[in-house]
Design a protein around this motif. Structure first.
Motif, PDB file in Angstrom:
ATOM      1  N   VAL A   1     -14.326 -33.913  13.851  1.00 25.86           N
ATOM      2  CA  VAL A   1     -14.594 -34.598  12.591  1.00 25.86           C
ATOM      3  C   VAL A   1     -13.316 -34.589  11.755  1.00 25.86           C
ATOM      4  CG1 VAL A   1     -16.001 -34.613  10.494  1.00 25.86           C
ATOM      5  CG2 VAL A   1     -17.003 -33.882  12.668  1.00 25.86           C
ATOM      6  N   ILE A   2     -13.010 -35.731  11.146  1.00 30.06           N
ATOM      7  CA  ILE A   2     -11.852 -35.821  10.256  1.00 30.06           C
ATOM      8  C   ILE A   2     -12.324 -36.269   8.880  1.00 30.06           C
ATOM      9  CG2 ILE A   2      -9.627 -36.911   9.808  1.00 30.06           C
ATOM     10  CD1 ILE A   2      -9.306 -37.321  12.793  1.00 30.06           C
ATOM     11  N   ARG A   3     -12.021 -35.458   7.899  1.00 32.10           N
ATOM     12  CA  ARG A   3     -12.224 -35.831   6.504  1.00 32.10           C
ATOM     13  C   ARG A   3     -10.897 -35.674   5.791  1.00 32.10           C
ATOM     14  NH1 ARG A   3     -14.913 -32.148   1.829  1.00 32.10           N
ATOM     15  NH2 ARG A   3     -14.516 -33.553   0.064  1.00 32.10           N
ATOM     16  N   VAL A   4     -10.312 -36.761   5.366  1.00 31.66           N
ATOM     17  CA  VAL A   4      -8.997 -36.732   4.727  1.00 31.66           C
ATOM     18  C   VAL A   4      -9.153 -36.233   3.291  1.00 31.66           C
ATOM     19  CG1 VAL A   4      -7.037 -38.097   3.966  1.00 31.66           C
ATOM     20  CG2 VAL A   4      -8.119 -38.583   6.172  1.00 31.66           C
ATOM     21  N   VAL A   5      -8.444 -35.156   2.949  1.00 35.18           N
ATOM     22  CA  VAL A   5      -8.507 -34.626   1.592  1.00 35.18           C
ATOM     23  C   VAL A   5      -7.143 -34.602   0.915  1.00 35.18           C
ATOM     24  CG1 VAL A   5     -10.539 -33.234   2.076  1.00 35.18           C
ATOM     25  CG2 VAL A   5      -8.277 -32.231   2.427  1.00 35.18           C
ATOM     26  N   ASP A   6      -6.078 -34.845   1.649  1.00 33.07           N
ATOM     27  CA  ASP A   6      -4.748 -34.870   1.040  1.00 33.07           C
ATOM     28  C   ASP A   6      -4.418 -36.286   0.583  1.00 33.07           C
ATOM     29  OD1 ASP A   6      -2.320 -33.844   0.167  1.00 33.07           O
ATOM     30  OD2 ASP A   6      -1.981 -32.696   1.995  1.00 33.07           O
TER      31      ASP A   6
ATOM     32  N   THR B   1      -4.074 -31.245   6.308  1.00 30.93           N
ATOM     33  CA  THR B   1      -3.995 -31.094   4.859  1.00 30.93           C
ATOM     34  C   THR B   1      -3.030 -29.989   4.468  1.00 30.93           C
ATOM     35  OG1 THR B   1      -5.263 -30.607   2.844  1.00 30.93           O
ATOM     36  CG2 THR B   1      -6.000 -29.548   4.858  1.00 30.93           C
ATOM     37  N   SER B   2      -2.359 -30.189   3.358  1.00 32.50           N
ATOM     38  CA  SER B   2      -1.580 -29.108   2.770  1.00 32.50           C
ATOM     39  C   SER B   2      -2.533 -28.087   2.163  1.00 32.50           C
ATOM     40  CB  SER B   2      -0.648 -29.657   1.686  1.00 32.50           C
ATOM     41  OG  SER B   2      -1.404 -30.206   0.610  1.00 32.50           O
ATOM     42  N   LEU B   3      -2.077 -26.866   2.020  1.00 34.02           N
ATOM     43  CA  LEU B   3      -2.898 -25.817   1.412  1.00 34.02           C
ATOM     44  C   LEU B   3      -3.248 -26.188  -0.024  1.00 34.02           C
ATOM     45  CD1 LEU B   3      -4.181 -23.012   1.449  1.00 34.02           C
ATOM     46  CD2 LEU B   3      -1.929 -22.070   0.833  1.00 34.02           C
ATOM     47  N   GLU B   4      -2.311 -26.740  -0.738  1.00 33.55           N
ATOM     48  CA  GLU B   4      -2.561 -27.127  -2.126  1.00 33.55           C
ATOM     49  C   GLU B   4      -3.687 -28.146  -2.222  1.00 33.55           C
ATOM     50  OE1 GLU B   4      -0.087 -29.636  -5.427  1.00 33.55           O
ATOM     51  OE2 GLU B   4       0.962 -27.933  -4.500  1.00 33.55           O
ATOM     52  N   ALA B   5      -3.635 -29.181  -1.366  1.00 36.83           N
ATOM     53  CA  ALA B   5      -4.688 -30.204  -1.385  1.00 36.83           C
ATOM     54  C   ALA B   5      -6.032 -29.619  -0.963  1.00 36.83           C
ATOM     55  CB  ALA B   5      -4.307 -31.366  -0.473  1.00 36.83           C
ATOM     56  N   LEU B   6      -6.016 -28.677  -0.033  1.00 40.43           N
ATOM     57  CA  LEU B   6      -7.260 -28.049   0.408  1.00 40.43           C
ATOM     58  C   LEU B   6      -7.905 -27.266  -0.730  1.00 40.43           C
ATOM     59  CD1 LEU B   6      -9.322 -27.180   2.513  1.00 40.43           C
ATOM     60  CD2 LEU B   6      -7.695 -25.432   3.285  1.00 40.43           C
ATOM     61  N   ILE B   7      -7.122 -26.461  -1.433  1.00 40.88           N
ATOM     62  CA  ILE B   7      -7.658 -25.698  -2.561  1.00 40.88           C
ATOM     63  C   ILE B   7      -8.212 -26.641  -3.623  1.00 40.88           C
ATOM     64  CG2 ILE B   7      -7.027 -24.169  -4.471  1.00 40.88           C
ATOM     65  CD1 ILE B   7      -4.977 -22.874  -2.558  1.00 40.88           C
ATOM     66  N   ARG B   8      -7.467 -27.697  -3.910  1.00 45.69           N
ATOM     67  CA  ARG B   8      -7.916 -28.654  -4.916  1.00 45.69           C
ATOM     68  C   ARG B   8      -9.234 -29.311  -4.495  1.00 45.69           C
ATOM     69  NH1 ARG B   8      -4.626 -30.881  -8.731  1.00 45.69           N
ATOM     70  NH2 ARG B   8      -2.756 -30.380  -7.500  1.00 45.69           N
ATOM     71  N   ALA B   9      -9.361 -29.645  -3.205  1.00 46.56           N
ATOM     72  CA  ALA B   9     -10.573 -30.311  -2.726  1.00 46.56           C
ATOM     73  C   ALA B   9     -11.780 -29.374  -2.771  1.00 46.56           C
ATOM     74  CB  ALA B   9     -10.351 -30.826  -1.307  1.00 46.56           C
TER      75      ALA B   9
ATOM     76  N   PHE C   1     -14.860 -28.417 -10.232  1.00 45.80           N
ATOM     77  CA  PHE C   1     -13.806 -27.805 -11.038  1.00 45.80           C
ATOM     78  C   PHE C   1     -12.486 -28.537 -10.767  1.00 45.80           C
ATOM     79  CE2 PHE C   1     -10.664 -24.672 -12.298  1.00 45.80           C
ATOM     80  CZ  PHE C   1     -11.212 -24.131 -13.456  1.00 45.80           C
ATOM     81  N   SER C   2     -11.844 -29.025 -11.816  1.00 47.85           N
ATOM     82  CA  SER C   2     -10.614 -29.796 -11.628  1.00 47.85           C
ATOM     83  C   SER C   2      -9.427 -29.239 -12.392  1.00 47.85           C
ATOM     84  CB  SER C   2     -10.837 -31.249 -12.060  1.00 47.85           C
ATOM     85  OG  SER C   2     -11.241 -31.312 -13.421  1.00 47.85           O
ATOM     86  N   ALA C   3      -9.636 -28.289 -13.291  1.00 47.01           N
ATOM     87  CA  ALA C   3      -8.537 -27.724 -14.076  1.00 47.01           C
ATOM     88  C   ALA C   3      -7.797 -26.689 -13.240  1.00 47.01           C
ATOM     89  CB  ALA C   3      -9.069 -27.102 -15.357  1.00 47.01           C
ATOM     90  N   VAL C   4      -6.843 -27.151 -12.457  1.00 47.20           N
ATOM     91  CA  VAL C   4      -6.156 -26.283 -11.510  1.00 47.20           C
ATOM     92  C   VAL C   4      -4.671 -26.611 -11.513  1.00 47.20           C
ATOM     93  CG1 VAL C   4      -6.654 -27.884  -9.626  1.00 47.20           C
ATOM     94  CG2 VAL C   4      -6.092 -25.523  -9.087  1.00 47.20           C
ATOM     95  N   ALA C   5      -3.843 -25.602 -11.349  1.00 47.95           N
ATOM     96  CA  ALA C   5      -2.395 -25.772 -11.291  1.00 47.95           C
ATOM     97  C   ALA C   5      -1.853 -24.936 -10.141  1.00 47.95           C
ATOM     98  CB  ALA C   5      -1.756 -25.355 -12.612  1.00 47.95           C
ATOM     99  N   PHE C   6      -0.651 -25.313  -9.673  1.00 44.02           N
ATOM    100  CA  PHE C   6      -0.068 -24.650  -8.501  1.00 44.02           C
ATOM    101  C   PHE C   6       1.384 -24.278  -8.776  1.00 44.02           C
ATOM    102  CE2 PHE C   6      -3.455 -27.355  -6.965  1.00 44.02           C
ATOM    103  CZ  PHE C   6      -4.148 -26.506  -6.120  1.00 44.02           C
ATOM    104  N   ASP C   7       1.769 -23.160  -8.228  1.00 50.92           N
ATOM    105  CA  ASP C   7       3.135 -22.681  -8.360  1.00 50.92           C
ATOM    106  C   ASP C   7       3.563 -22.077  -7.025  1.00 50.92           C
ATOM    107  OD1 ASP C   7       5.567 -21.677  -9.109  1.00 50.92           O
ATOM    108  OD2 ASP C   7       4.780 -20.128 -10.442  1.00 50.92           O
ATOM    109  N   ALA C   8       4.451 -22.793  -6.331  1.00 48.89           N
ATOM    110  CA  ALA C   8       5.021 -22.304  -5.069  1.00 48.89           C
ATOM    111  C   ALA C   8       3.963 -22.003  -4.020  1.00 48.89           C
ATOM    112  CB  ALA C   8       5.881 -21.066  -5.322  1.00 48.89           C
TER     113      ALA C   8
END
Length: 886
Positions: A192-197, A751-759, A766-773
């Motif tokens: 199964v493929i679900r694009v999240v990035d 998917t990148s880890l950042e996009a996975l966490i956001r998804a 929940f959408s109020a999220v920020a990333f640093d490194a």
């Protein structure tokens, strides 16, 4: 037969027991019994019966099982959510005076719920652990949208009042044969493929390779028979579609739903780096091979007439040139899908190791399998005795270009015939594919060449470029054949497109391609863009002040019109190692953009003035500022660490061009590729929130953007579908190059880890999220139980060394490899005698102060990039106490 046998047996038994009278009685009894058997087996017509199922109930799903969530690409099992009883079919054989047998076949009609939708694709399917050939079964896929309709089979069996299972991705099997599964429903698992990035939905164009594949572009299944009489499929190695091309296109369109154009690469082979000695011709991979139902033919040349490509360790170095019939099929298939086609004739250099040919660049022999951009005069420019800037260069180029004309190519149905002189030249290559495009019903764009920088920069005198003149003529002839509806261009190398500044001490600056770019037959400025975007390296370095990691999108985007090749350059490899950067300036005329390989805006927006001998001409070239849009005919990055440092290099052990980027370890890095491509697509796309208008101004001539976002073609998608390529490395010699190469197959959909966490957080509202490194890349992630967002994220944070911090207004995720947030010295510490140097105390998260990243000075201890998101650190040194809280 039974009558005879049992009569004899009865007679023998009667004689033994009762004598002569017993013999008569035994024979009679045996005959009667044998007659009954014969009647039953031979003459009755009732026959035998095979095994039959007594219980026709199907397997059921697990009550209360959680519906999984898929992120990226994953393999999961499903739950049966609907089924009928098995269908039973009686199969009778024999009869008509002979034995008759009845056997039973069973079929399953059922639906399998997979996961929360919507998803983008169901790829491979396994039944009892074995790949299921989806061309032999009827399987309908419902992607799990909120407006999906009920399945037609369920409607037919259940009536109108049936669920559509909206929001649930599921598949329906209709009359699945159960013979191979012991007459039961098999255990099924699904890819199964679900694009999240974000990268996938920004893609508008890709290139399609391998370019050298005899039948890989066919939509017709082709079977080959080798000289040893072994038959096998030539172009079907995936069980999801009838041919490899169809399978590859199916996945491409699923993971890149906004795709608009495919650049179809078709290769002929050059055989010499000396332009006057180089021929360009189609070749086959093996001389002795029979294929059905399509035989290899290119321009009327058959397999027995064609040359074979060179061998490396006994294996063909390349596949053969695509058969003409397959190119026509590919063009028509791509356009049938609603996509545009750019046809890209391509030269691959078939120059094997040990060739013994004189090298224009001074080596003992020509480099093995070199880049086509190295074709030049017998003695390359810059070397003593070079033919550059002499009439000999013009004559050699004329020999290479040839005399074939458009009128010598005729089209009959889907075939192209050539009636000109027996030459294998550049004009024959281009005109052949122009005619083939016409035979296919037309194409939307056409390349008259790509990256022939060694030829376009050759001069027959101080300022005449004969190969450019030849390209101008070809552009007009191809435009006349294909019509105004086809865009024509040349794909210049990223070092070639802007002009020619020979390193011969003359100070010459020539906008040598301006006659081509200004030609009315050229519709767009074509560039194969592989300029460096980064200068990252291990340890401390200059770019660490600009970004936490080499994956930072803003950092990479700044390198599009900045950094190396724009602001500065390295004058030597020694300077590169020590980061001694020389500014790019133009003291004479104040036009530094002339020397910048990445300053598209200034080049496109200004008049161009040649500088013979370094002196600016009084009159400009024919280029009109902003006259035509720019396309990136190729844009790529290898999937290797620090790929953005040098996106143009690629892994290929057989080739002299084999290399890894500057300061790369050679380790596979899918995130490096993803981020590099995404940075460029974002920077030039007006629909993106990070769009930078200064990079993509609007033309006052045609009213569009300088760089058409739909004109960016990513390098590259392969017609050999993943994972057959690269898994089947016994079939394809270049399969081992995939791991760190430019291929997008098998990477898009991840998917990148950042996009996975956001998804994951978005799925929990929940959408109020920020990333640093935060750095990391995954093929996929499955949540298959009832979990909170925290429970779902904790394994990821632990695996990738990421801390989650409540920053008040946002939930902040910070990688532990980030730069320190503060530096504390001994003077910052408080006196407290008789204490240890460092104490680490664990305490509840609720009691912790806010996060701080700390670097101690050399006088203390080095805790560089240590984060305090989950503990309190109290450091003591020489009787001085340091307390740090979040």
């Amino acid at each position: 037969m039974a009558t005879i046998a049992l009569s004899a047996l009865g007679r023998a038994a009667g004689t033994l027991l009762l004598g002569p009278l017993g013999a008569v009685i035994g024979q009679a009894a045996g005959g009667l019994l044998g007659a009954a058997v014969d009647s039953t087996l031979i003459r009755s017509g009732q026959g035998t019966r095979g095994p039959r199922l007594s219980d026709l109930d199907v397997q059921t799903s697990t009550e209360g099982k959680a519906i999984p969530r898929i992120y990226g690409r994953a393999r999961i099992a499903g739950q049966v959510i609907w089924a009928t009883r098995y269908e039973e079919e009686t199969v009778t054989s024999g009869g008509k005076g002979g034995p008759k047998a009845e056997n039973y076949k069973y079929y399953g009609n059922f639906a399998v719920g997979l996961c929360e939708g919507p998803i983008d694709r169901i790829g491979r399917v396994w039944a009892d652990g074995t790949l299921l050939d989806l061309e032999t079964v009827t399987m309908r896929v419902h992607l799990g949208t909120e407006d999906q309709a009920p399945d037609s089979l369920i409607l037919a069996r259940q009536g109108t009042d049936v669920p559509a299972y909206r929001g649930l991705a599921y598949v329906v099997f209709e009359r699945l044969p159960l013979d191979d599964f012991g007459n039961r429903l098999p255990q099924l698992t699904f890819e199964v493929i679900r694009v999240v990035d974000t990268l996938e939905r920004k893609i508008r164009g890709v290139t399609l390779i391998p370019g050298s594949t005899e039948f890989g572009y066919a939509t017709t299944a082709v079977t080959r028979t080798s000289a040893t009489a072994v038959s096998a499929s030539d172009n079907r190695h995936a069980l999801t579609a009838p041919t490899d091309l169809v399978a590859a296109l199916d996945e491409l369109q699923a993971v890149a739903p906004n795709l608009r154009r495919i650049s179809l690469v078709c290769a002929w082979f050059g055989d010499d780096l000396r332009v006057g000695s180089c021929t360009v011709k189609p070749k086959v991979d093996v001389a002795q091979k029979t294929t059905t139902p399509v035989a290899w033919s290119v321009g009327g040349l058959t397999r027995t007439e064609a040359e074979t490509v060179s061998l490396v360790a006994g294996v063909p170095a390349y596949g053969g040139t695509p058969a003409d019939a397959t190119v026509v099929e590919a063009i028509q298939e791509i356009r049938r899908r609603g996509l545009e086609v750019m046809l890209a004739p391509f030269i691959m250099m078939d120059v094997p190791a040990g060739n013994g040919r004189p090298d224009p660049y001074g080596a003992a022999e020509q480099a093995a399998f070199p880049w086509r951009g190295r074709i030049t005069t017998p003695i390359a420019p810059g070397r003593v005795g070079t033919e550059d800037k002499t009439a000999a260069a013009g004559s050699a180029i004329a020999h290479f270009v040839g005399t074939a004309t458009s009128a010598q190519f005729s089209v009959a149905g889907s075939a192209v015939a050539y009636s000109g002189p027996p030459e294998w030249t550049y004009r024959r290559l281009i005109h052949h594919y122009a005619a083939l495009a016409q035979a296919a019903g037309g194409v939307d764009a056409f390349l008259i060449g790509s990256e022939l920088v060694g030829l376009t920069t050759l001069r027959s005198d101080a300022s005449t470029y004969p190969f450019v003149t030849a390209l101008v003529a070809l552009a007009g002839e191809v435009k006349a054949r294909l019509g105004t509806g086809t865009k024509i261009t040349y794909a210049a190398d990223w070092t070639e497109w802007r002009g020619h500044q020979p390193a011969d001490g003359t100070g010459d600056v020539h906008f040598h391609l301006d006659p081509l770019w200004s030609s009315p037959s050229i519709d767009v400025i074509g560039i194969d863009m592989y300029a460096p975007l980064a200068d990252w390296r291990p340890g401390d370095h200059l770019d660490r002040a600009r970004a936490e990691t080499p994956y930072d999108l803003d950092y990479l985007a700044d390198g599009i019109a900045g950094g190396e090749g724009f602001d500065w350059y390295y004058a030597s490899e020694a300077d590169r190692r020590t980061q001694v950067r020389t500014p790019i300036t133009d003291g004479a005329y104040g036009e530094p953009w002339v020397y910048r390989v990445k300053d598209l805006v200034a080049w496109w927006s200004n008049r161009h003035y040649d500088r013979p001998g370094g002196v600016r001409a009084s009159s400009p070239t024919d280029w009109t500022p902003g006259a035509k849009p720019i396309w990136f005919c190729e844009l790529g990055c290898p999937a290797v660490d620090n790929g953005a440092n040098q996106p143009n290099v690629f892994p290929d052990p057989k080739s002299a061009e084999n290399a890894i980027p500057h300061f790369s370890s050679g380790a596979r890095d899918d995130l490096a590729q993803r981020r590099t491509l995404e940075a460029v697509l974002r920077a030039y796309d007006p629909a993106d929130t990070r769009f930078r208008p200064a990079l993509n101004p609007v033309s006052t001539v045609y009213g569009g953007r300088m760089l058409d976002p739909a004109g960016i073609h990513l390098w590259t998608w392969d017609a050999r579908p993943y994972p057959a390529f690269p898994a089947q490395n016994s079939i394809w010699a270049d399969a081992t190059n995939w791991a760190t190469g430019h291929w997008l197959n098998g990477r898009l959909g991840g998917t990148s880890l950042e996009a996975l966490i956001r998804a994951i957080l978005a799925d929990h509202g929940f959408s109020a999220v920020a990333f640093d490194a935060v750095a990391g890349h995954l093929d996929g992630y499955v949540i298959d139980d009832r979990l909170s967002a925290r429970d779902a994220l904790e394994p990821l944070c632990a695996a990738f060394l990421v801390d989650a911090v409540d920053a008040g207004t946002v939930l902040r995720f910070a990688g532990r490899r980030r730069k320190p947030s503060a530096t504390l010295t001994e003077a910052d510490c408080l006196d407290e005698p008789n204490k240890s140097v460092v104490e680490v105390r664990r305490t509840a998260d609720a009691e912790l102060p806010r996060e701080v990243a700390v670097t101690f000075s050399d006088a203390l201890l080095d805790f560089r990039r240590t984060t305090l998101s989950s503990r309190r650190l109290e450091g003591l040194r020489r009787g001085r106490r340091l307390r740090i809280w979040r």
